[in-house]
Scaffold this active site. Structure first.
Site, PDB file in Angstrom:
ATOM      1  N   CYS A 126       0.839  -1.201   0.000  1.00  0.00           N
ATOM      2  CA  CYS A 126       0.000   0.000   0.000  1.00  0.00           C
ATOM      3  C   CYS A 126       0.876   1.254   0.000  1.00  0.00           C
ATOM      4  CB  CYS A 126      -0.976  -0.043   1.168  1.00  0.00           C
ATOM      5  SG  CYS A 126      -2.354   1.113   0.985  1.00  0.00           S
TER       6      CYS A 126
ATOM      7  N   HIS B 244      -3.470  -4.928   0.773  1.00  0.00           N
ATOM      8  CA  HIS B 244      -2.820  -5.432   1.991  1.00  0.00           C
ATOM      9  C   HIS B 244      -2.875  -6.956   2.011  1.00  0.00           C
ATOM     10  CE1 HIS B 244      -2.176  -1.689   4.368  1.00  0.00           C
ATOM     11  NE2 HIS B 244      -3.080  -1.236   3.527  1.00  0.00           N
TER      12      HIS B 244
ATOM     13  N   GLU C 268      -1.190  -8.979   3.678  1.00  0.00           N
ATOM     14  CA  GLU C 268      -0.984  -9.565   5.010  1.00  0.00           C
ATOM     15  C   GLU C 268      -2.304  -9.927   5.685  1.00  0.00           C
ATOM     16  OE1 GLU C 268      -0.968  -5.053   5.862  1.00  0.00           O
ATOM     17  OE2 GLU C 268      -0.515  -6.431   4.211  1.00  0.00           O
TER      18      GLU C 268
END
Length: 238
Positions: free
Chosen positions: A101, A200, A202
């Site tokens: 990001c 994102h 993650e």
């Protein structure tokens, strides 16, 4: 070759990094690596790690790319300086980089690129969805390394950003766009390995395609540790 797991330095916000870093560390561990957290104002030794992740967070100061100051933006000049310096130092030392990001934007800026400060005002056809859930569709560019590690089919991702890459930095190419044409991923075309994604991954550790991004970084970091070419090692993970 060393049996030591590659060590990844992860930059985060001083304010919210305590929440985000454990997720990134989990993804790095699942991909076969280990990680250490960096924040502005503390020691961050580029020579001690095999690769870096520039994490998400606040907007990047427009001073870095000739943009305009937006009064509603929350800025962190100390973090900007740390991360820009780390990206450049990584490339000087031939170490791989993953930008997430804000980190993707910093990867672009460090290499001389610029940003759309209000990306959805420019790309009015792009879906303005703000969620950590995978509800936004991105289309991967054929023949890119990202398409190799994550697959070529359209991908559902999350979206928390308001800015996006505008003019590409040196040595970068577009790796993905959303359905409105906004750039959603960039990548370096030569050594060392570097990819930036606007979403994102993650938060999407349960998705095989998203884990491919972290596996690619760890593979490149292992190659750097062993002083071997990174891109062939990444390509072997596809």
């Amino acid at each position: 070759m060393s049996k030591r797991k590659p060590l990844i330095g992860v930059t985060t916000s001083r304010r919210s990094g305590w929440r985000i870093y454990p997720l990134i560390a989990l993804n790095v561990w699942l991909a076969g690596g280990r990680s250490t957290r960096w924040v502005a104002g503390r020691d961050a030794d580029i020579d001690a790690v095999d690769g870096i992740i520039i994490g998400g967070g606040d907007d990047i100061s427009p001073d870095l790319y000739g943009g305009r100051i937006v009064t509603t933006a929350r800025l962190d000049p100390d973090r900007d300086a740390l991360e820009r310096g780390m990206v450049l130092a990584a490339f000087e030392r031939n170490k791989p980089v993953l930008g997430i990001c804000r980190g993707s934007q910093m990867l672009n800026i460090a290499l001389g690129g610029s940003l759309h400060q209000d990306a959805y005002a420019t790309y009015t056809s792009s879906d303005h969805i703000r969620t950590i859930l995978p509800r936004k569709t991105v289309c991967l560019e054929p023949g890119t390394r990202l398409a190799g590690v994550a697959g070529t089919a359209p991908m559902k991702v999350n979206a928390l950003h308001s800015q996006a890459v505008d003019r590409l930095g040196r040595g970068l190419r577009v790796a993905a766009r959303d359905t409105g044409g906004m750039i959603q991923a960039i990548e370096r075309v030569s050594e060392p390995f570097a990819i930036g994604v606007q979403w994102h991954p993650e938060h999407l550790f349960y998705a095989h395609r998203q884990m491919g991004i972290f596996r690619a970084l760890v593979a490149a970091a292992a190659a750097r540790r062993d002083v071997t070419p990174q891109l062939p090692k990444v390509d072997a993970t596809m």
